[in-house]
Structure formats: structure tokens, C-alpha cells
Design a protein around this motif. Sequence first.
Motif, mmCIF file in Angstrom:
data_model
loop_
_atom_site.group_PDB
_atom_site.id
_atom_site.type_symbol
_atom_site.label_atom_id
_atom_site.label_comp_id
_atom_site.label_asym_id
_atom_site.label_seq_id
_atom_site.Cartn_x
_atom_site.Cartn_y
_atom_site.Cartn_z
ATOM 1 N N ASN A 335 0.820 -1.215 0.000
ATOM 2 C CA ASN A 335 0.000 0.000 0.000
ATOM 3 C C ASN A 335 0.853 1.264 0.000
ATOM 4 N N ASP A 336 1.986 1.242 0.714
ATOM 5 C CA ASP A 336 2.835 2.423 0.827
ATOM 6 C C ASP A 336 3.657 2.662 -0.445
ATOM 7 N N ILE A 337 4.147 1.594 -1.072
ATOM 8 C CA ILE A 337 4.988 1.732 -2.273
ATOM 9 C C ILE A 337 4.296 1.053 -3.437
ATOM 10 N N ASN A 338 4.457 -0.245 -3.586
ATOM 11 C CA ASN A 338 3.670 -1.043 -4.528
ATOM 12 C C ASN A 338 3.956 -2.526 -4.283
ATOM 13 N N GLY A 339 3.193 -3.365 -4.938
ATOM 14 C CA GLY A 339 3.316 -4.798 -4.723
ATOM 15 C C GLY A 339 4.618 -5.375 -5.221
ATOM 16 N N TYR A 340 5.187 -4.760 -6.260
ATOM 17 C CA TYR A 340 6.446 -5.272 -6.791
ATOM 18 C C TYR A 340 7.571 -5.107 -5.776
ATOM 19 N N VAL A 341 7.645 -3.927 -5.173
ATOM 20 C CA VAL A 341 8.667 -3.687 -4.160
ATOM 21 C C VAL A 341 8.401 -4.561 -2.933
ATOM 22 N N ALA A 342 7.138 -4.716 -2.574
ATOM 23 C CA ALA A 342 6.801 -5.574 -1.432
ATOM 24 C C ALA A 342 7.326 -6.987 -1.647
ATOM 25 N N ASN A 343 7.230 -7.467 -2.873
ATOM 26 C CA ASN A 343 7.713 -8.818 -3.156
ATOM 27 C C ASN A 343 9.236 -8.887 -3.183
ATOM 28 N N LEU A 344 9.891 -7.772 -3.532
ATOM 29 C CA LEU A 344 11.351 -7.742 -3.473
ATOM 30 C C LEU A 344 11.849 -7.810 -2.034
ATOM 31 N N VAL A 345 11.092 -7.224 -1.126
ATOM 32 C CA VAL A 345 11.494 -7.199 0.280
ATOM 33 C C VAL A 345 11.027 -8.453 1.008
ATOM 34 N N LEU A 346 9.817 -8.909 0.703
ATOM 35 C CA LEU A 346 9.222 -10.024 1.437
ATOM 36 C C LEU A 346 8.548 -11.007 0.480
ATOM 37 N N SER A 347 9.343 -11.653 -0.345
ATOM 38 C CA SER A 347 8.803 -12.759 -1.143
ATOM 39 C C SER A 347 8.447 -13.903 -0.202
ATOM 40 N N ASN A 348 7.712 -14.880 -0.700
ATOM 41 C CA ASN A 348 7.352 -16.025 0.145
ATOM 42 C C ASN A 348 8.597 -16.738 0.665
ATOM 43 N N ARG A 349 9.628 -16.868 -0.195
ATOM 44 C CA ARG A 349 10.853 -17.526 0.237
ATOM 45 C C ARG A 349 11.538 -16.727 1.335
ATOM 46 N N LEU A 350 11.595 -15.388 1.165
ATOM 47 C CA LEU A 350 12.245 -14.550 2.168
ATOM 48 C C LEU A 350 11.485 -14.582 3.490
ATOM 49 N N ILE A 351 10.166 -14.595 3.419
ATOM 50 C CA ILE A 351 9.377 -14.675 4.649
ATOM 51 C C ILE A 351 9.712 -15.954 5.411
ATOM 52 N N ALA A 352 9.776 -17.081 4.693
ATOM 53 C CA ALA A 352 10.101 -18.354 5.345
ATOM 54 C C ALA A 352 11.483 -18.299 5.988
ATOM 55 N N ASP A 353 12.446 -17.686 5.292
ATOM 56 C CA ASP A 353 13.804 -17.594 5.842
ATOM 57 C C ASP A 353 13.857 -16.660 7.046
ATOM 58 N N ILE A 354 13.108 -15.556 6.987
ATOM 59 C CA ILE A 354 13.115 -14.593 8.093
ATOM 60 C C ILE A 354 12.495 -15.202 9.339
ATOM 61 N N ILE A 355 11.445 -15.986 9.177
ATOM 62 C CA ILE A 355 10.823 -16.635 10.337
ATOM 63 C C ILE A 355 11.866 -17.432 11.106
ATOM 64 N N GLU A 356 12.748 -18.105 10.390
ATOM 65 C CA GLU A 356 13.765 -18.936 11.041
ATOM 66 C C GLU A 356 15.001 -18.141 11.434
ATOM 67 N N LEU A 357 15.527 -17.334 10.515
ATOM 68 C CA LEU A 357 16.859 -16.746 10.692
ATOM 69 C C LEU A 357 16.846 -15.269 11.086
ATOM 70 N N GLY A 358 15.720 -14.598 10.897
ATOM 71 C CA GLY A 358 15.628 -13.186 11.251
ATOM 72 C C GLY A 358 15.993 -12.262 10.104
ATOM 73 N N ALA A 359 15.374 -11.092 10.069
ATOM 74 C CA ALA A 359 15.567 -10.146 8.969
ATOM 75 C C ALA A 359 16.994 -9.633 8.882
ATOM 76 N N GLU A 360 17.657 -9.478 10.024
ATOM 77 C CA GLU A 360 19.012 -8.932 10.010
ATOM 78 C C GLU A 360 19.998 -9.864 9.306
ATOM 79 N N GLN A 361 19.718 -11.157 9.322
ATOM 80 C CA GLN A 361 20.602 -12.115 8.664
ATOM 81 C C GLN A 361 20.192 -12.375 7.219
ATOM 82 N N VAL A 362 18.912 -12.313 6.923
ATOM 83 C CA VAL A 362 18.404 -12.714 5.609
ATOM 84 C C VAL A 362 18.423 -11.574 4.603
ATOM 85 N N LEU A 363 18.065 -10.380 5.028
ATOM 86 C CA LEU A 363 17.832 -9.276 4.103
ATOM 87 C C LEU A 363 19.075 -8.408 3.915
#
Length: 391
Positions: A335-363
Motif C-alpha cells: 500500500n505504501d509503495i507497490n506490490g512489486y517492491v513488497a515482493n522484493l522485500v518479502l517474497s514467500n521464500r524470504l518470509i520463510a527464511d526470516i521466520i527462522e533466521l531473522g531479517a538482520e541475517q536474511v535481508l
Amino acid sequence: MTDIQYITSSTDVQQAAEILQFKARLAVDLEFDDMRHRYGRNLALIQIYDGQQVYLIDPIPLTNPAHELEPLWVLLRNPAIEKVFHSCKSDILLLDELYGVHVRHITDTSVQYTLLGESDNNISLGRLIQAELGLEVDKGEQKSNWLKRPLTEAQKLYAANDVLYLFELSDRLTAKLAELGRLHWAEEENKALEEVRYSRDERPYLRIAGKYRIQPNELPLFRDLYMLRDRIAKELDRPPYMVFANDRLSELVRAMPLDATDWKATRGLHPELKRSPYLDQLAALSPDNFVSVPEPPLPAEQRRFPFRRRLSGEKASRADAREQLLTTLKNHITNDINGYVANLVLSNRLIADIIELGAEQVLRPWQQTILRETAERHGLAYSLVAEPFAL
């Protein structure tokens, strides 16, 4: 028209490198054959543009390409020279695999375009040239046999076009990224490309076993037939599909010829397989001869147990809460930027990795910044997803 210099000797490679070493940036592309006409991945052509002249460096006539192309490898390794590619990952993996070359100071126009956040998909070079420069570039030679000699004039022109427009494209995309305040995004993503390395898959048959729903009891025979096909393909210098197709692998495993006579009558096999020594090797896989050796377990570091399946009770609830928070943050970025950027930051794969490893390590840092600022803007706790999951 830009001058095209076609180079086929080590002396000319050296002379070209002596000129190119003083350039601030080079546009680079490779043509290679990946199991289409010969066995393995084979470099067929190197294209370099320095802003004035296109160099087409042909490795095929060289007697020792790894050594004779070293003057070019020096340029690619030099961090003082910017190398502009389009969609370079396959190229840099090939250079690492075949020659141990790690390219430094990369600018990838496909990365730049993706970070504009205008599309989810990778864009082809031809479409990008058309979109940004309004030019139609003939891509008719894209699937031609780049290992066949002599190269046609159409192939040479096609190869030249793959580097001729990269500077102008990169400059335009850089300007657009600057307007959006995203230059540092591209810098971080391009810097990460320097760390891309080739790694050999020790069990390549597992990639296609799943596609053909090979059962555990069928896997030893499937594996041995796959590896025999690969060894024969290497000896014949033919892609494995020319020995016999992937779909025949599963068919043969489930209806294995009974003996050498049956193998001779089997359809879809390369003619060489129907005579010695290959016929004898295939017959050894027939039911009366085959000795099944179970597939060894994967090393612990290669086992891929889904993280969420290891959790239960309170831990599973906390993981669910992390996922829900990340999904909410992704919706806010949309909503703030657009869906394309949202997917660059939080794709389904990245979400799964962040749940386990945390955003500071994954992103990457630029992704972390967007996630942190979005959380702050909407009164959410970035700290809840920043660190690894506490087990």
C-alpha cells in the motif's frame, strides 16, 4: 555503425586486453552452450564493448583457452573497471566453473530494472532495449549453435548487439533509480553478485526423480541409469538428452529391458548404446543382473527439514505470529509503495527464511531499512522479526 573486431588468436587477445585495461567500464556478455549441442557447459564467445568498439573474442580456435584468455580474466577481476552485464548470473557461474574467474565491480541492468519495481518478472535484453531505447533488436540467433564454426555474420551482429546498448541502458536505469532514491539498493544487489560461486551438485538425479515421482525403492536403479547415461554422454561428447530423453529414464526404470537383446530393441536410444561396450553396461542394469545399492543419506548439513515442521506447541504459535507480522508488513509495503517492491522485500521464500533466521541475517541493508521504516510507520515491532527464532 560501431566497428566489430573478431578475435581468434592469443596475440590479438593480448592486444585487445592492453587497450581495454585503460577503460573505466566495459559491457560484457558471453555466449555458451549448456548441454544443447555438446556435453557440459562450453564457452563459445566473449563479447566486450568499450564504448567505441565491439570485440568478439572466439575461444574455439585457441589451443589453451584458460591460459590464452587470461589477459581478459585480469580485466574481469579488476575492481577498478566497471563491468556492465544484463542478467549476468549464468555468465559469472560459467566463468567460475570453467576458469575460476570471479568478476568484480558488476553492474547488472536486469537488477537495475527489477529494483525500479515496475514488474515482477525478469526482463529480457531485447524487451528492455525496446522499452528504454525504442529499438527493435533481432533476437533470431538466440538459439543457434554457438559452437559451430564459422560463425555467420548474423550471429556476429546478434552477439555485438548484446553488449552494444548496455552502457546507454545502464545510464538510463541509473538515472531512474536516482530519482526514486534507490541507487544504494542497486549498489548492494550488484555487490552481492561478486560472491556468486559455482557449486557442483553431487546428486543431480534427485532434481528430476521428484518430477517423475520415483519411489524410494526405484531410486537406486534410477540413479544408476542416470549416472550411466551421464558417463556415456560425456564419452560421446553429446548432451545426455541425445543419449536418451529424461522421460525414458522413468519409463525404463519401471519397465527395464530383460537382457541385451531387449536393449537392442528399445526405442529412443542413441545408436552407440546398442553395441559394445555400452550395450553390456546397460544389460548390467537388467533385472537378473542389477545389484541395488541403497541411496546413502544426505550429510546433516544438506538435509532440508522444513523449519516449521520441527515446531510444535508454543514454538509453533510464535512462528505463526512472526509469519502473520511479516504478512501484515508486506501488505503495508504494498500500500505504501507497490506490490512489486513488497515482493522484493518479502517474497514467500524470504518470509520463510526470516521466520527462522531473522531479517538482520536474511535481508540486505536496503530491505531491512524498508521493513524497519514500514514497521515504525504503522506502529509495529520490527524487533520481533529482526533476530533469529529462539528455540
